[in-house]
Write a protein that holds these residues in place. Structure first.
Motif, PDB file in Angstrom:
ATOM      1  N   SER A   1       0.799  -1.226   0.000  1.00 33.94           N
ATOM      2  CA  SER A   1       0.000   0.000   0.000  1.00 33.94           C
ATOM      3  C   SER A   1       0.834   1.279   0.000  1.00 33.94           C
ATOM      4  O   SER A   1       0.311   2.367  -0.238  1.00 33.94           O
ATOM      5  CB  SER A   1      -0.952   0.010   1.203  1.00 33.94           C
ATOM      6  N   THR A   2       2.136   1.187   0.236  1.00 34.72           N
ATOM      7  CA  THR A   2       3.005   2.361   0.116  1.00 34.72           C
ATOM      8  C   THR A   2       3.308   2.690  -1.347  1.00 34.72           C
ATOM      9  O   THR A   2       3.784   3.782  -1.659  1.00 34.72           O
ATOM     10  CB  THR A   2       4.342   2.126   0.826  1.00 34.72           C
TER      11      THR A   2
ATOM     12  N   GLU B   1       8.895  11.453   6.652  1.00 34.64           N
ATOM     13  CA  GLU B   1       7.881  10.484   6.271  1.00 34.64           C
ATOM     14  C   GLU B   1       8.367   9.576   5.142  1.00 34.64           C
ATOM     15  O   GLU B   1       8.090   8.380   5.132  1.00 34.64           O
ATOM     16  CB  GLU B   1       6.588  11.205   5.852  1.00 34.64           C
TER      17      GLU B   1
ATOM     18  N   LYS C   1       8.575   5.539   5.620  1.00 36.52           N
ATOM     19  CA  LYS C   1       7.860   4.600   4.757  1.00 36.52           C
ATOM     20  C   LYS C   1       8.788   3.547   4.155  1.00 36.52           C
ATOM     21  O   LYS C   1       8.466   2.360   4.124  1.00 36.52           O
ATOM     22  CB  LYS C   1       7.142   5.362   3.636  1.00 36.52           C
TER      23      LYS C   1
ATOM     24  N   LEU D   1      -7.269   8.032  -6.746  1.00 31.47           N
ATOM     25  CA  LEU D   1      -6.341   7.203  -5.994  1.00 31.47           C
ATOM     26  C   LEU D   1      -5.072   6.924  -6.787  1.00 31.47           C
ATOM     27  O   LEU D   1      -5.096   6.843  -8.023  1.00 31.47           O
ATOM     28  CB  LEU D   1      -7.005   5.858  -5.648  1.00 31.47           C
TER      29      LEU D   1
ATOM     30  N   GLU E   1       6.271  11.599  -0.945  1.00 27.62           N
ATOM     31  CA  GLU E   1       5.262  12.564  -0.529  1.00 27.62           C
ATOM     32  C   GLU E   1       5.218  13.733  -1.522  1.00 27.62           C
ATOM     33  O   GLU E   1       6.234  14.110  -2.097  1.00 27.62           O
ATOM     34  CB  GLU E   1       5.608  13.102   0.865  1.00 27.62           C
TER      35      GLU E   1
ATOM     36  N   ILE F   1      -4.682   1.989  -4.695  1.00 25.77           N
ATOM     37  CA  ILE F   1      -4.275   2.059  -3.297  1.00 25.77           C
ATOM     38  C   ILE F   1      -5.299   2.882  -2.542  1.00 25.77           C
ATOM     39  O   ILE F   1      -5.484   4.073  -2.807  1.00 25.77           O
ATOM     40  CB  ILE F   1      -2.882   2.695  -3.164  1.00 25.77           C
ATOM     41  N   ALA F   2      -5.988   2.226  -1.615  1.00 24.67           N
ATOM     42  CA  ALA F   2      -7.018   2.881  -0.803  1.00 24.67           C
ATOM     43  C   ALA F   2      -6.627   2.722   0.666  1.00 24.67           C
ATOM     44  O   ALA F   2      -6.882   1.680   1.275  1.00 24.67           O
ATOM     45  CB  ALA F   2      -8.388   2.269  -1.068  1.00 24.67           C
ATOM     46  N   GLY F   3      -5.990   3.742   1.212  1.00 25.94           N
ATOM     47  CA  GLY F   3      -5.524   3.635   2.595  1.00 25.94           C
ATOM     48  C   GLY F   3      -4.451   2.574   2.714  1.00 25.94           C
ATOM     49  O   GLY F   3      -3.430   2.625   2.028  1.00 25.94           O
ATOM     50  N   ASN F   4      -4.687   1.595   3.570  1.00 22.98           N
ATOM     51  CA  ASN F   4      -3.730   0.507   3.764  1.00 22.98           C
ATOM     52  C   ASN F   4      -4.018  -0.701   2.888  1.00 22.98           C
ATOM     53  O   ASN F   4      -3.403  -1.761   3.073  1.00 22.98           O
ATOM     54  CB  ASN F   4      -3.733   0.070   5.236  1.00 22.98           C
ATOM     55  N   ASP F   5      -4.938  -0.572   1.958  1.00 26.95           N
ATOM     56  CA  ASP F   5      -5.336  -1.689   1.111  1.00 26.95           C
ATOM     57  C   ASP F   5      -4.965  -1.438  -0.348  1.00 26.95           C
ATOM     58  O   ASP F   5      -4.927  -0.292  -0.813  1.00 26.95           O
ATOM     59  CB  ASP F   5      -6.848  -1.920   1.195  1.00 26.95           C
TER      60      ASP F   5
END
Length: 211
Positions: free
Chosen positions: A14-15, A53, A57, A165, A182, A200-204
């Motif tokens: 997810s990164t 950050e 990551k 996204l 970033e 990529i939606a958040g952590n998913d």
């Protein structure tokens, strides 16, 4: 998200990173280190913690997968050396993975600086049935990993709402990685019937149905 490419297993994180299981290799594109410091120097109000950050990551990805090798698919640094180079040098000294940089259009720092800290710099890297570039490139009989475009996807709901996204954009013989860094932006692509999008939606990481 686990996917199969050329009968090899890859994990989409997810990164925006990819882990190649067989080769124990993490693949990352478009970190653009130094961009935050560059913008702040020119008066653009970007939070200073955005610098740390990026390193947080990358470290989280390495701690999760424990790779033996890292491949950066270009645009590791946004421009010339600034204070973030020192942070990168310190960070790299604490990580012993074999590290490659595929040069991108923003990678203008002289190769000798990377050589001093143990980074292998090249324009193209071939491993087994795969080849790694910065710009999306086609090559017969090989599967291409690339970046550069910062791919994104626009999802539209029934109520005309939209969601934008980052995504992994997968063509029949190529996958384009999202920008890892970033404040890197997105370029929105429209998939064809032959393409597969992993958003990529958040952590998913979610597969988007082909159109």
């Amino acid at each position: 998200m686990n996917i199969q490419l050329k009968n090899e297993n890859f994990i989409l994180h997810s990164t925006g990173a990819v882990f190649w299981e067989k080769q124990k290799t993490v693949i990352i594109s478009d970190v653009h280190l130094g961009k935050v410091t560059h913008f702040r120097k020119h008066g653009i109000a970007i939070p200073q913690n955005a610098v740390s950050e990026n390193f947080r990551k990358i470290t989280a990805v390495l701690d999760h997968f424990l790779p033996e090798k890292i491949i950066f698919l270009g645009d590791l640094f946004h421009s010339t050396k600034n204070a973030e180079w020192n942070l990168f040098e310190e960070w790299l000294s604490n990580h012993k993975q074999e590290t490659y940089l595929i040069t991108g259009n923003h990678d203008i720092i002289d190769e000798s600086h990377y050589k001093k800290i143990g980074v292998i710099v090249t324009e193209i890297l071939e491993i087994d049935a795969f080849f790694f570039t910065h710009h999306p490139t086609e090559k017969e009989d090989l599967f291409n990993f690339s970046g550069h475009i910062h791919p994104g996807i626009v999802l539209r709901g029934l109520g005309l709402q939209t969601l934008k996204l980052r995504c992994f954009f997968c063509k029949p013989n190529q996958i384009i990685l999202p920008a890892f860094g970033e404040f890197t932006g997105k370029y929105f692509l429209k998939p064809s019937s032959e393409d597969t999008v992993y958003a990529i939606a958040g952590n998913d990481v979610i597969q988007i149905n082909k159109e």
